[in-house]
Write an enzyme that holds these catalytic residues in place. Structure first.
Site, mmCIF file in Angstrom:
data_model
loop_
_atom_site.group_PDB
_atom_site.id
_atom_site.type_symbol
_atom_site.label_atom_id
_atom_site.label_comp_id
_atom_site.label_asym_id
_atom_site.label_seq_id
_atom_site.Cartn_x
_atom_site.Cartn_y
_atom_site.Cartn_z
ATOM 1 N N ASP A 132 0.876 -1.111 -0.013
ATOM 2 C CA ASP A 132 -0.016 0.208 0.056
ATOM 3 C C ASP A 132 0.862 1.167 -0.017
ATOM 4 O O ASP A 132 1.450 1.613 1.025
ATOM 5 C CB ASP A 132 -0.954 -0.166 1.339
ATOM 6 C CG ASP A 132 -1.652 1.195 1.467
ATOM 7 O OD1 ASP A 132 -1.646 2.066 0.542
ATOM 8 O OD2 ASP A 132 -2.265 1.292 2.423
ATOM 9 N N LYS A 156 2.546 11.290 -3.667
ATOM 10 C CA LYS A 156 1.491 10.553 -4.403
ATOM 11 C C LYS A 156 0.466 11.487 -4.990
ATOM 12 O O LYS A 156 -0.110 11.268 -5.897
ATOM 13 C CB LYS A 156 0.800 9.579 -3.475
ATOM 14 C CG LYS A 156 -0.039 8.795 -3.969
ATOM 15 C CD LYS A 156 -0.575 7.780 -3.158
ATOM 16 C CE LYS A 156 -1.925 7.011 -3.343
ATOM 17 N NZ LYS A 156 -2.402 6.071 -2.488
ATOM 18 N N GLU A 195 -7.156 0.412 -4.765
ATOM 19 C CA GLU A 195 -7.519 0.322 -3.146
ATOM 20 C C GLU A 195 -8.533 0.112 -2.765
ATOM 21 O O GLU A 195 -8.654 -0.800 -1.708
ATOM 22 C CB GLU A 195 -7.071 1.724 -2.675
ATOM 23 C CG GLU A 195 -5.391 2.144 -2.881
ATOM 24 C CD GLU A 195 -5.238 3.539 -2.660
ATOM 25 O OE1 GLU A 195 -5.983 4.269 -2.075
ATOM 26 O OE2 GLU A 195 -3.955 3.730 -2.814
ATOM 27 N N ASP A 233 -12.594 5.516 3.142
ATOM 28 C CA ASP A 233 -11.121 5.698 3.539
ATOM 29 C C ASP A 233 -10.677 7.087 4.023
ATOM 30 O O ASP A 233 -10.690 7.999 2.931
ATOM 31 C CB ASP A 233 -10.317 5.134 2.036
ATOM 32 C CG ASP A 233 -8.835 5.223 2.441
ATOM 33 O OD1 ASP A 233 -8.308 5.911 3.335
ATOM 34 O OD2 ASP A 233 -8.129 4.882 1.402
#
Ligand code: AMP
Length: 557
Positions: free
Chosen positions: A8, A71, A172, A196
């Site tokens: 991850d 990211k 994800e 999330d």
């Protein structure tokens, strides 16, 4: 064959897992026991990189050379709205690469986010190798469901720079659903929501799971909302109180701010299980008389909840919008899965329960669930796990330019991979010599707002009046999202083929240059927490596609 690890690669924290001997996903911890690694990379003046907690600590004293949130930049253009927003906020410099991509500049040197990502991946690989006691060369890496091809390819390129063969990129929310076992509970189609809330971003995905087929129906969220906002709000209040009590402005004392920020985060975590907690920071700073400020505060969960109510309020709108985009109501959602450390905060769980009218699923560790899902998927690929087949879909529409600025979809988003579509075009001019077809990815009717994937040209067309020469276009996307396009003139059978590898912004030559440079650097001095990687070029399997029925359609490419 070495094992495949699951990674991850998060915005704030990253995590690595593998299937254990019993076929269960298990987190691989660093030698110091850390189970997640902050996605932070700090550079010394000579360019040596440090990764993880040590890098995050350096964010205080070495802010302009300490990169986080890479990211948010990977595979992005510097002028994208949220990239400009991040650039205004970040204490390090974000600059434009010659092709307009967002890079960072550290110690005067431009660095691609792929290279930053590679430092983190190399560190995770090192953690895995130390924990397993064997070399690791292959990984499944997760990305947000809304990542486009460029962002996915840029992530693969980061893997290649790190010496990791990224055998599959996995969404994800799909990883979370796998780790929760959401695909096994019942046969038939079920709708789940993956909520999330991490350190820096909030993502909501509505998915359907049908006999091992995961389809992302809608995604939404807030790229500027996460646990750090809770910490910052809490921190700002304490800084104000200390100023009122002692007339000392802590914002001018980086070390004191860093200690207070860490204490706020720790207190928040403690308050997610207890009603009250105490912060004790001896010698936090000196007051105007030179006497030490020994800071101590007992604070309740209720008070932190009051301070952060407006942050909580921002969670609801993206959830309702995602449901509306999926054409569903809250009652259609059978299960809500929690991902991201901030979902441990009880008030967040209450909001989730109110929105969906049901308690979210517990039982998985929200910090680790995505890495565990990636490890489970790695097990599917190696045949170690007996999970149902897992299929992925195209994240965006794929189509072609029509006229000057129009966009015609050929493969709608959410098409299950592998997939193939055909279109037949007729020439628009007498004795037309060639056709040139541009391919794009995106959802806008205005082609300039979509991302160009490539172009195919078929020349030497046979002579004939307009409309008499017909060209068939076949677009195939394999399970690796590799796009191939064939244009064929139907009368003569003359054809041309193009395979479009999504570009993450770096050319193969640039990637090899980075690898060579890093190898030279590591032989002349090492790089702090990271190891240099052995290089393996990513290989792709080709799947046989299932053709769809012919669908002739007159058109003008
Ligand atoms: P992630 O990006 O998923 O690693 O999430 C990190 C965020 O979760 C950070 O803001 C942490 O402070 C927060 N977090 C982790 N554990 C807890 C907890 N027990 N209670 C509240 N927030 C937490």
């Amino acid at each position: 064959m070495s094992r495949i690890i699951g990674i991850d690669l998060g915005t704030t924290n990253s995590c690595v897992a593998v299937l254990d001997d019993r076929g269960q996903p298990t987190i691989l911890a660093a030698a110091d026991g850390e189970r997640t690694t902050p996605s932070w990379v700090s550079f010394s003046p000579t360019g040596q990189a440090t990764v993880g907690t040590r890098a995050r600590r350096q964010g205080v004293t070495n802010a302009s050379s300490t990169v986080f949130g890479a990211k948010r930049l990977i595979g992005r253009k510097v002028n994208a709205d949220d990239v400009s927003w991040f650039a205004r906020l970040a204490p390090f410099r974000i600059v434009a690469a010659p092709n307009g991509d967002a890079w960072v500049r550290v110690n005067g040197v431009p660095i691609s986010p792929q290279e930053i990502g590679a430092h983190i991946l190399r560190r995770l690989r090192q953690i895995a190798e130390e924990a397993l006691g064997e070399p690791v060369t292959r990984a499944v890496v997760t990305v947000p469901a809304y990542f486009d091809d460029a962002q996915r390819q840029a992530t693969r390129d980061a893997g290649q720079i790190a010496g990791l063969d990224i055998v599959r990129i996995l969404n994800e929310p799909t990883a979370a659903a796998l780790a929760y076992g959401a695909h096994r509970v019942k046969e038939g189609r079920r709708v789940i929501a993956v909520f999330d809330l991490g350190g820096g971003t909030f993502d909501i995905s509505i998915m359907s799971v049908d006999n091992g087929i995961f389809e992302v129906l809608a995604t939404g969220g807030d790229t500027a909302l996460g646990g750090e906002d809770w910490d910052r709000r809490f921190l700002e209040r304490l800084v104000d109180e200390i100023f009122d009590q002692h007339r000392v402005d802590l914002t001018a004392i980086p070390m004191a701010m860093s200690r207070l920020r860490e204490a706020c985060e720790e207190a928040k975590k403690a308050l997610s299980v207890a009603q009250n907690t105490t912060i004790a920071l001896p010698f936090l700073a000196n007051d105007h008389n030179g006497a030490p400020i020994n800071y101590e505060l007992t604070i309740s969960r209720e008070r932190v909840e009051q301070l952060t109510q407006d942050l909580l309020d921002r969670l609801e709108a993206p959830c309702t919008r995602a449901l509306a985009d999926a054409g569903l109501g809250a009652g259609d959602v059978e299960e809500v899965l929690l991902v991201g450390g901030m979902t441990r905060w009880p008030a967040v769980q209450r909001v989730v329960e109110r929105i969906y009218g049901k308690k979210p699923s517990k039982g998985a560790n929200p910090d680790e669930v995505v890495a565990c899902g990636a490890a489970a998927y790695a097990g599917i690929l190696t045949g170690e796990a007996d999970y149902a087949a897992l299929l992925d879909v195209t994240p965006h529409d794929i189509g072609i330019r029509v006229g000057d600025s129009g966009f015609a979809t050929v493969l709608p988003r959410n098409s299950m991979l592998p997939v193939r579509a055909r279109r037949i075009f007729a020439t628009s001019n007498d004795n037309q010599k060639f056709v040139s077809i541009e391919l794009f990815q995106g959802e806008s009717q205005d082609v300039s707002k979509n991302r160009k994937l490539g172009q195919i040209t078929l020349d030497d067309l046979p002579p004939g009046p307009a409309g008499s020469v017909r060209v068939e276009l076949v677009i195939t996307v394999d399970v690796e999202s590799l796009l191939s396009v064939v244009a064929r003139e139907l009368r003569t059978g003359r054809q041309t083929t193009v395979t479009i590898r999504p570009s993450g912004g770096l050319s193969q030559r640039e990637i090899v240059e980075i690898i060579t440079r890093r190898r030279e650097e590591s032989t002349t001095g090492g790089e702090g927490d990271v190891v240099s990687g052995r290089v393996r070029v990513t290989t792709r399997e080709h799947m046989i596609s299932t053709p769809e029925p012919d669908e002739p359609e007159p058109g003008k490419p």
